[in-house]
Design an enzyme around this catalytic site. Structure first.
Site, PDB file in Angstrom:
ATOM      1  N   SER A  19       0.721  -1.101   0.291  1.00 12.14           N
ATOM      2  CA  SER A  19       0.011  -0.140  -0.054  1.00 12.14           C
ATOM      3  C   SER A  19       0.735   1.364   0.095  1.00 12.14           C
ATOM      4  O   SER A  19       0.642   2.294  -0.758  1.00 12.14           O
ATOM      5  CB  SER A  19      -1.017   0.059   1.077  1.00 12.14           C
ATOM      6  OG  SER A  19      -1.819  -1.057   0.960  1.00 12.14           O
ATOM      7  N   LYS A  68     -10.366  -6.113   9.458  1.00 11.83           N
ATOM      8  CA  LYS A  68     -11.563  -5.617   8.844  1.00 11.83           C
ATOM      9  C   LYS A  68     -12.952  -5.540   9.621  1.00 11.83           C
ATOM     10  O   LYS A  68     -13.546  -4.791   9.424  1.00 11.83           O
ATOM     11  CB  LYS A  68     -11.551  -6.386   7.562  1.00 11.83           C
ATOM     12  CG  LYS A  68     -10.281  -5.934   6.524  1.00 11.83           C
ATOM     13  CD  LYS A  68     -10.609  -6.506   5.475  1.00 11.83           C
ATOM     14  CE  LYS A  68      -9.433  -6.422   4.251  1.00 11.83           C
ATOM     15  NZ  LYS A  68      -9.328  -7.063   2.848  1.00 11.83           N
ATOM     16  N   ALA A 130     -16.253 -19.321   0.961  1.00 10.05           N
ATOM     17  CA  ALA A 130     -17.254 -18.566   1.332  1.00 10.05           C
ATOM     18  C   ALA A 130     -16.836 -17.768   2.769  1.00 10.05           C
ATOM     19  O   ALA A 130     -17.727 -17.624   3.363  1.00 10.05           O
ATOM     20  CB  ALA A 130     -18.248 -19.593   1.884  1.00 10.05           C
ATOM     21  N   TYR A 225      -1.826 -13.226  -5.546  1.00  7.76           N
ATOM     22  CA  TYR A 225      -0.900 -12.618  -6.345  1.00  7.76           C
ATOM     23  C   TYR A 225       0.231 -13.118  -5.970  1.00  7.76           C
ATOM     24  O   TYR A 225       0.553 -13.378  -4.740  1.00  7.76           O
ATOM     25  CB  TYR A 225      -1.135 -11.198  -6.785  1.00  7.76           C
ATOM     26  CG  TYR A 225      -0.723 -10.230  -5.718  1.00  7.76           C
ATOM     27  CD1 TYR A 225       0.720  -9.855  -5.548  1.00  7.76           C
ATOM     28  CD2 TYR A 225      -1.601 -10.085  -4.838  1.00  7.76           C
ATOM     29  CE1 TYR A 225       1.023  -9.092  -4.690  1.00  7.76           C
ATOM     30  CE2 TYR A 225      -1.188  -8.971  -3.726  1.00  7.76           C
ATOM     31  CZ  TYR A 225       0.044  -8.663  -3.611  1.00  7.76           C
ATOM     32  OH  TYR A 225       0.459  -7.670  -2.685  1.00  7.76           O
TER      33      TYR A 225
END
Length: 285
Positions: A19, A68, A130, A225
Protein backbone atom coordinates in the site's frame (compact mmCIF):
# COMPACT_ATOMS: atom_id res chain seq x y z
CA UNK A 1 5.22 25.06 4.41
CA UNK A 2 2.13 22.80 4.42
CA UNK A 3 2.57 19.50 6.17
CA UNK A 4 2.00 16.44 3.96
CA UNK A 5 -1.19 14.51 4.61
CA UNK A 6 -0.79 11.40 6.75
CA UNK A 7 -2.10 7.96 5.74
CA UNK A 8 -1.32 4.40 6.76
CA UNK A 9 -2.26 0.76 6.45
CA UNK A 10 -2.91 -1.10 9.69
CA UNK A 11 -2.74 -4.87 10.10
CA UNK A 12 -0.84 -7.69 11.79
CA UNK A 13 1.49 -8.55 10.22
CA UNK A 14 1.76 -5.69 7.77
CA UNK A 15 5.41 -5.50 6.68
CA UNK A 16 4.53 -7.16 3.36
CA UNK A 17 1.92 -4.55 2.40
CA UNK A 18 2.38 -2.82 -0.97
CA UNK A 19 0.00 0.00 0.00
CA UNK A 20 2.72 2.61 0.71
CA UNK A 21 4.23 2.19 -2.78
CA UNK A 22 0.80 2.18 -4.42
CA UNK A 23 -0.52 5.31 -2.73
CA UNK A 24 2.77 7.16 -3.18
CA UNK A 25 2.59 6.40 -6.91
CA UNK A 26 -1.05 7.57 -7.03
CA UNK A 27 -0.20 10.81 -5.22
CA UNK A 28 2.60 11.54 -7.70
CA UNK A 29 0.02 11.53 -10.52
CA UNK A 30 -1.73 14.52 -8.92
CA UNK A 31 1.14 16.30 -7.18
CA UNK A 32 -0.31 15.47 -3.76
CA UNK A 33 2.10 15.55 -0.83
CA UNK A 34 1.47 12.68 1.54
CA UNK A 35 3.17 10.31 3.93
CA UNK A 36 1.92 6.72 3.92
CA UNK A 37 3.16 4.32 6.59
CA UNK A 38 2.58 0.80 7.87
CA UNK A 39 1.17 0.26 11.36
CA UNK A 40 1.71 -3.23 12.77
CA UNK A 41 -0.76 -3.36 15.64
CA UNK A 42 -0.92 -6.07 18.28
CA UNK A 43 -4.39 -7.62 18.02
CA UNK A 44 -5.44 -6.39 21.46
CA UNK A 45 -4.56 -2.78 20.61
CA UNK A 46 -6.31 -2.22 17.27
CA UNK A 47 -9.00 0.21 18.40
CA UNK A 48 -6.51 2.23 20.45
CA UNK A 49 -4.12 2.38 17.48
CA UNK A 50 -6.89 3.69 15.19
CA UNK A 51 -7.92 6.35 17.70
CA UNK A 52 -4.28 7.37 18.19
CA UNK A 53 -3.70 7.68 14.43
CA UNK A 54 -6.66 9.97 13.85
CA UNK A 55 -5.96 11.81 17.10
CA UNK A 56 -2.55 12.72 15.66
CA UNK A 57 -4.13 14.32 12.55
CA UNK A 58 -4.15 11.17 10.41
CA UNK A 59 -6.21 11.60 7.25
CA UNK A 60 -7.07 8.01 6.29
CA UNK A 61 -6.40 4.40 7.16
CA UNK A 62 -6.46 1.26 5.07
CA UNK A 63 -7.27 -1.83 7.11
CA UNK A 64 -6.03 -5.32 6.35
CA UNK A 65 -6.15 -8.70 8.10
CA UNK A 66 -7.05 -9.46 10.78
CA UNK A 67 -8.85 -6.19 11.55
CA UNK A 68 -11.44 -5.59 8.81
CA UNK A 69 -14.39 -6.79 10.90
CA UNK A 70 -13.29 -4.75 13.92
CA UNK A 71 -12.93 -1.68 11.71
CA UNK A 72 -16.53 -2.35 10.61
CA UNK A 73 -17.60 -2.29 14.26
CA UNK A 74 -15.73 0.93 14.95
CA UNK A 75 -17.41 2.71 12.02
CA UNK A 76 -20.75 0.89 12.30
CA UNK A 77 -22.78 4.10 12.67
CA UNK A 78 -21.40 5.56 9.40
CA UNK A 79 -20.82 2.78 6.88
CA UNK A 80 -21.13 2.90 3.12
CA UNK A 81 -23.62 0.49 1.55
CA UNK A 82 -20.69 -1.59 0.28
CA UNK A 83 -19.28 -1.88 3.80
CA UNK A 84 -22.64 -2.82 5.30
CA UNK A 85 -23.02 -5.63 2.78
CA UNK A 86 -19.43 -6.84 3.13
CA UNK A 87 -19.48 -6.96 6.93
CA UNK A 88 -15.93 -5.60 6.80
CA UNK A 89 -14.13 -2.29 6.30
CA UNK A 90 -10.82 -1.68 4.57
CA UNK A 91 -10.98 2.14 4.37
CA UNK A 92 -11.43 4.55 7.28
CA UNK A 93 -11.58 8.34 7.40
CA UNK A 94 -12.97 11.18 9.54
CA UNK A 95 -15.71 13.56 8.44
CA UNK A 96 -16.75 16.28 10.91
CA UNK A 97 -14.86 14.39 13.56
CA UNK A 98 -16.85 11.19 12.98
CA UNK A 99 -15.33 7.89 11.82
CA UNK A 100 -16.59 6.58 8.47
CA UNK A 101 -15.91 3.22 6.81
CA UNK A 102 -16.09 1.71 3.35
CA UNK A 103 -15.09 -1.55 1.70
CA UNK A 104 -13.44 -1.11 -1.69
CA UNK A 105 -12.36 -4.73 -2.29
CA UNK A 106 -15.38 -5.73 -4.38
CA UNK A 107 -15.35 -2.73 -6.66
CA UNK A 108 -11.60 -3.24 -7.05
CA UNK A 109 -12.27 -6.78 -8.26
CA UNK A 110 -15.04 -5.77 -10.66
CA UNK A 111 -13.00 -2.95 -12.16
CA UNK A 112 -10.07 -5.31 -12.68
CA UNK A 113 -12.27 -7.90 -14.38
CA UNK A 114 -13.52 -5.16 -16.72
CA UNK A 115 -9.97 -3.95 -17.31
CA UNK A 116 -8.94 -7.48 -18.29
CA UNK A 117 -12.02 -7.89 -20.51
CA UNK A 118 -13.16 -10.87 -18.45
CA UNK A 119 -16.90 -11.65 -18.40
CA UNK A 120 -18.99 -9.63 -15.93
CA UNK A 121 -22.35 -8.44 -17.24
CA UNK A 122 -24.58 -11.45 -17.83
CA UNK A 123 -21.87 -13.85 -16.67
CA UNK A 124 -22.32 -17.10 -14.80
CA UNK A 125 -19.77 -17.08 -11.98
CA UNK A 126 -18.37 -19.96 -9.96
CA UNK A 127 -17.08 -18.49 -6.69
CA UNK A 128 -14.72 -20.77 -4.76
CA UNK A 129 -14.66 -19.95 -1.06
CA UNK A 130 -17.23 -18.63 1.40
CA UNK A 131 -15.18 -16.49 3.78
CA UNK A 132 -14.78 -12.76 4.13
CA UNK A 133 -13.17 -12.34 0.71
CA UNK A 134 -16.20 -13.91 -0.99
CA UNK A 135 -18.69 -11.94 1.06
CA UNK A 136 -16.89 -8.70 0.26
CA UNK A 137 -17.31 -9.08 -3.50
CA UNK A 138 -20.84 -10.50 -3.80
CA UNK A 139 -22.55 -7.11 -3.82
CA UNK A 140 -20.33 -5.39 -6.39
CA UNK A 141 -20.50 -8.44 -8.70
CA UNK A 142 -24.30 -8.47 -8.55
CA UNK A 143 -24.47 -4.70 -9.00
CA UNK A 144 -22.22 -5.04 -12.06
CA UNK A 145 -24.81 -7.31 -13.63
CA UNK A 146 -23.56 -10.89 -13.30
CA UNK A 147 -26.40 -13.30 -14.09
CA UNK A 148 -25.69 -15.97 -11.47
CA UNK A 149 -23.17 -16.78 -8.73
CA UNK A 150 -22.68 -20.35 -7.51
CA UNK A 151 -20.61 -20.38 -4.30
CA UNK A 152 -18.79 -23.62 -3.46
CA UNK A 153 -16.80 -24.37 -0.34
CA UNK A 154 -15.24 -27.34 1.44
CA UNK A 155 -17.80 -26.69 4.17
CA UNK A 156 -21.08 -26.63 2.25
CA UNK A 157 -22.97 -25.28 5.26
CA UNK A 158 -20.71 -22.23 5.34
CA UNK A 159 -21.44 -21.49 1.68
CA UNK A 160 -25.17 -21.82 2.32
CA UNK A 161 -24.93 -19.60 5.40
CA UNK A 162 -23.20 -16.90 3.37
CA UNK A 163 -25.98 -16.88 0.78
CA UNK A 164 -28.77 -17.14 3.37
CA UNK A 165 -27.47 -14.00 5.07
CA UNK A 166 -27.21 -12.20 1.74
CA UNK A 167 -30.71 -13.15 0.59
CA UNK A 168 -32.17 -12.14 3.95
CA UNK A 169 -30.91 -8.61 3.32
CA UNK A 170 -31.39 -8.68 -0.47
CA UNK A 171 -34.37 -10.96 -1.31
CA UNK A 172 -34.38 -9.69 -4.90
CA UNK A 173 -31.16 -11.67 -5.49
CA UNK A 174 -32.59 -15.05 -4.45
CA UNK A 175 -32.69 -16.49 -7.96
CA UNK A 176 -29.17 -15.29 -8.78
CA UNK A 177 -27.41 -17.20 -6.01
CA UNK A 178 -26.72 -20.84 -5.26
CA UNK A 179 -24.48 -22.66 -2.79
CA UNK A 180 -22.92 -26.10 -2.67
CA UNK A 181 -19.87 -28.24 -2.10
CA UNK A 182 -16.95 -29.26 -4.28
CA UNK A 183 -18.61 -32.60 -4.96
CA UNK A 184 -21.32 -30.85 -7.00
CA UNK A 185 -19.05 -28.89 -9.32
CA UNK A 186 -18.70 -31.59 -11.98
CA UNK A 187 -22.46 -31.50 -12.54
CA UNK A 188 -22.77 -27.72 -12.93
CA UNK A 189 -23.30 -25.92 -16.22
CA UNK A 190 -20.01 -24.48 -17.49
CA UNK A 191 -19.38 -21.07 -15.89
CA UNK A 192 -18.10 -18.05 -17.75
CA UNK A 193 -15.82 -17.05 -14.89
CA UNK A 194 -14.26 -18.88 -11.93
CA UNK A 195 -13.08 -16.72 -9.04
CA UNK A 196 -10.80 -18.16 -6.37
CA UNK A 197 -11.71 -16.35 -3.14
CA UNK A 198 -9.77 -18.80 -0.95
CA UNK A 199 -6.19 -18.50 0.28
CA UNK A 200 -5.20 -21.80 -1.35
CA UNK A 201 -2.57 -20.16 -3.54
CA UNK A 202 -0.75 -18.81 -0.50
CA UNK A 203 -0.06 -22.44 0.40
CA UNK A 204 0.62 -23.26 -3.26
CA UNK A 205 -2.29 -25.71 -3.22
CA UNK A 206 -4.56 -26.65 -6.10
CA UNK A 207 -8.28 -26.59 -5.48
CA UNK A 208 -10.29 -29.85 -5.54
CA UNK A 209 -12.04 -28.87 -8.77
CA UNK A 210 -12.41 -31.21 -11.76
CA UNK A 211 -10.43 -30.23 -14.84
CA UNK A 212 -13.68 -30.28 -16.82
CA UNK A 213 -14.90 -27.10 -15.10
CA UNK A 214 -12.04 -25.11 -16.65
CA UNK A 215 -13.41 -25.14 -20.19
CA UNK A 216 -11.84 -23.45 -23.20
CA UNK A 217 -14.32 -20.56 -22.90
CA UNK A 218 -13.84 -20.14 -19.15
CA UNK A 219 -11.87 -17.32 -17.54
CA UNK A 220 -10.18 -17.91 -14.17
CA UNK A 221 -9.30 -15.17 -11.65
CA UNK A 222 -7.34 -15.63 -8.43
CA UNK A 223 -7.69 -12.94 -5.75
CA UNK A 224 -4.17 -13.86 -4.59
CA UNK A 225 -1.03 -12.74 -6.45
CA UNK A 226 2.67 -13.45 -6.47
CA UNK A 227 5.89 -13.25 -8.46
CA UNK A 228 4.81 -16.31 -10.48
CA UNK A 229 1.42 -17.58 -11.70
CA UNK A 230 -0.46 -18.87 -8.66
CA UNK A 231 -1.31 -22.53 -8.12
CA UNK A 232 -4.91 -21.80 -9.14
CA UNK A 233 -3.81 -20.03 -12.33
CA UNK A 234 -1.54 -22.95 -13.23
CA UNK A 235 -4.37 -25.41 -12.53
CA UNK A 236 -6.71 -23.45 -14.82
CA UNK A 237 -4.09 -23.07 -17.57
CA UNK A 238 -3.25 -26.77 -17.56
CA UNK A 239 -6.95 -27.61 -17.85
CA UNK A 240 -7.29 -25.34 -20.88
CA UNK A 241 -8.94 -22.19 -19.56
CA UNK A 242 -9.37 -19.33 -22.00
CA UNK A 243 -7.77 -16.62 -19.81
CA UNK A 244 -6.24 -16.48 -16.33
CA UNK A 245 -5.22 -13.61 -14.05
CA UNK A 246 -4.06 -12.99 -10.52
CA UNK A 247 -5.33 -10.40 -8.03
CA UNK A 248 -2.66 -7.71 -8.31
CA UNK A 249 -5.00 -5.54 -10.36
CA UNK A 250 -7.65 -5.99 -7.67
CA UNK A 251 -5.16 -4.88 -5.02
CA UNK A 252 -4.24 -1.73 -6.94
CA UNK A 253 -7.88 -1.20 -7.90
CA UNK A 254 -9.19 -1.28 -4.34
CA UNK A 255 -6.42 1.15 -3.37
CA UNK A 256 -7.54 3.43 -6.20
CA UNK A 257 -11.06 3.50 -4.75
CA UNK A 258 -9.69 4.36 -1.29
CA UNK A 259 -7.64 7.13 -2.88
CA UNK A 260 -10.80 8.47 -4.56
CA UNK A 261 -12.64 8.53 -1.22
CA UNK A 262 -9.82 10.40 0.49
CA UNK A 263 -8.74 12.80 -2.26
CA UNK A 264 -11.69 13.10 -4.64
CA UNK A 265 -9.69 12.06 -7.71
CA UNK A 266 -9.29 8.69 -9.42
CA UNK A 267 -5.75 7.55 -10.28
CA UNK A 268 -4.67 5.74 -13.42
CA UNK A 269 -3.96 2.22 -12.17
CA UNK A 270 -2.21 0.78 -15.24
CA UNK A 271 1.28 2.24 -14.66
CA UNK A 272 1.04 1.41 -10.97
CA UNK A 273 0.19 -2.23 -11.65
CA UNK A 274 3.21 -2.38 -13.97
CA UNK A 275 5.41 -0.75 -11.32
CA UNK A 276 4.31 -3.04 -8.48
CA UNK A 277 4.62 -6.13 -10.68
CA UNK A 278 8.22 -5.16 -11.47
CA UNK A 279 8.96 -4.60 -7.77
CA UNK A 280 7.57 -8.02 -6.88
CA UNK A 281 9.68 -9.75 -9.51
CA UNK A 282 12.80 -7.81 -8.48
CA UNK A 283 12.34 -8.71 -4.82
CA UNK A 284 12.70 -12.44 -5.50
CA UNK A 285 15.82 -12.28 -7.67
Amino acid sequence: MTQPLSFAVIGHPVAHSRSPQIHTAFAAQFGIALVYERIDSPEADFEVAVERFFGQSGSGLNVTVPFKERAWQMASARLSARARDAGAVNTLWLDDGQLHGCNTDGVGLVNDLIRLDMPVKGARVLMVGAGGAARGVLGPLLKAGVAHIHVVNRNTARAQSLLDAWVLAHPQDTDKLQAGGFDQVANLAEPDLIINATSSSLQNEELPLPASVFGSQVCAYDMMYGDQPTAFMQQAQQAGSHQVADGLGMLVGQASESFLIWHGCQPNIEPVITQIRAQIKASVR
